[in-house]
Every structure is written in structure tokens, then in C-alpha cells.
Design an enzyme around this catalytic site. Structure first.
Site: not given
Length: 251
Positions: A8-9, A127
Site C-alpha cells: 500500500d501507499d 486507506h
């Protein structure tokens, strides 16, 4: 036995972008989630665009500025027109996320994703915010645009796709855990699941992350683990196949 290793991210900062690139290029990551609203989103995509990776939208409503007009999404932003942080949203006694406002921002981020990458995301999720209204908005937009919605905390989703999230790990007082021990402890679950899913946050540290994220030391640690020979040998030893969400999109 199959496993999805999701990072992620992408786009949260340049340092994280470089770490994710390494975790894909030298490591075992099979899916990467891009945060379209972040200033470093295009930089992150440019790093990984030529790699064979399943690229999804890591929709973000709790960090930085929205893509849509802040005046049209008052339930999501503060007086400065920036998103409320996840810690504040998740600790509210009531779910204050407005579904229609959230859909407006999610769609704006989807259009930004397409603008950056030239294609729709290969999976679609959110998220750091644990709001039922947020999840419903994500699900609504995914259905509207025929996107693969990734919601591993939902038991119905798990049953539909036969994908199970592994147990959550506990962080110590430094915000770290032992990934080698964690994988050894999760082997029985991996062996009984048709497909397992593990979410990571690999990256290198920079000033933006040190200032804005509670995940700091864990990022380079996970990057090193995902690139380790130990992990490659361990997966091979136990005959675990790495797959991604493209294997499930048409099911």
C-alpha cells in the site's frame, strides 16, 4: 497454496515510492495500491509503470488534500480544506462520513488515477479509515465503474473470492514486528486457505513520512523482508504460489 502480497501507499511520498519500487523489482510484491490524490502519485507511478505488477487504487480520504472541491465534501475535510486524519475519524462515536460526498471524492480520485496511468485500476480499496459509510461508498463506486473491489475484512467478500487475510500482527513499542516469525506462525493458515492475503507498507523514510505517518521504521523493515532471500526460499520450500487480483477479476 496461493498468496497475494499487497503493498500500500504508492504516492504518499517519494521515499516510500522508491521503497515500493525496490519491493517490486527486487522483491516478491504482487499488487501495489496508488494514492491518486497525493502530490507524489505521478512520481510513484513513473517508477513502477514498466514493471509487471497488478496496480490498484488505494483510495485516500484521511491524508492531504482532496481531488474534488473541498466545499462539496464538508464531512471529509477540516476548515483548511484538508482531510481529517484517520485517527480522528476512526475514534468518533458516530460515522460522520457522508456516503454521497465520499462517492464524489472517490470518483474524483478514480479520474485522477486514470489521468496518471491511462487505465482503470486493477483493484479498488481504501486507506486507513474504518467507516461503514466509507466502505459502502467504495463498493458503490466500484460497482458503477465495474472495478474489482478488494475488501478482505468482509466475510462475504472472502467467501466469494476464496481469499483470506492472514492474522494481524502485533507491533512492539517501536512500531515493529518480526516478519520472519510472523510468516512461520501463519504457515498453518496459508496451508488451509485457498488463497491468503498479506498487506505491507514497504518504503524508505523521508521527512514527509516522519511528519505525517505513524508507520515509520516498519516501512524499510518490510521492504528488506520482501526483498530477502529468506522469503523467496521460504515460499519455494512450502510450494506457495504468488498471485494477484488479476487472477480473480473475472470470477
Amino acid at each position: 497454496m496461493k498468496i497475494i502480497l499487497r503493498a500500500d501507499d504508492l504516492g504518499i511520498s517519494e521515499g516510500v515510492n522508491y521503497g515500493i519500487f525496490k519491493a517490486v523489482y527486487d522483491g516478491m510484491v504482487s499488487c501495489v495500491g496508488l494514492m491518486p490524490n497525493m502530490e507524489s502519485a505521478r512520481h510513484g507511478y513513473d517508477l513502477i509503470k514498466d514493471l509487471d505488477i497488478c496496480l490498484g487504487q488505494h483510495t485516500n480520504i484521511c491524508l492531504g488534500k482532496p481531488v474534488s472541491d473541498p466545499l462539496k465534501i464538508p464531512s471529509l475535510v477540516n476548515e483548511n480544506g484538508e482531510f481529517y486524519i484517520s485517527r480522528e475519524i476512526n475514534h468518533r462515536q458516530q460515522d460522520t462520513v457522508d456516503i454521497l460526498e465520499c462517492e464524489l471524492e472517490i470518483e474524483a480520485q478514480l479520474q485522477r488515477f486514470i489521468e496518471i496511468t491511462g487505465k482503470k485500476p486493477e483493484y479498488f480499496e481504501g486507506h486507513a479509515v474504518f467507516s461503514k459509510n466509507y466502505f459502502q461508498a467504495l463498493k458503490n463506486v466500484a460497482k458503477r465503474y465495474h472495478l474489482f473491489y478488494d475488501h478482505p475484512m468482509d466475510e462475504n467478500w472472502q467467501k466469494q473470492y476464496h481469499i483470506q487475510s492472514l492474522d494481524y500482527f502485533s507491533l512492539d513499542d517501536r512500531g515493529l514486528y518480526d516478519p520472519y516469525q510472523y510468516f512461520e506462525s501463519q504457515l498453518p493458515n496459508i496451508q488451509k486457505n485457498e488463497c491468503s492475503l498479506v498487506v505491507f507498507h514497504p518504503g524508505f523514510l523521508d521527512q514527509y513520512i516522519l511528519k505525517h505517518s505513524s508507520y515509520t521504521l516498519i516501512r524499510p523493515m518490510e521492504c528488506a523482508f520482501l526483498c530477502s532471500q529468506w522469503l523467496k526460499d521460504w515460499l519455494l520450500k512450502h510450494h506457495i504460489e504468488i498471485v494477484d487480483f488479476r487472477n480473480y477479476q473475472k470470477e
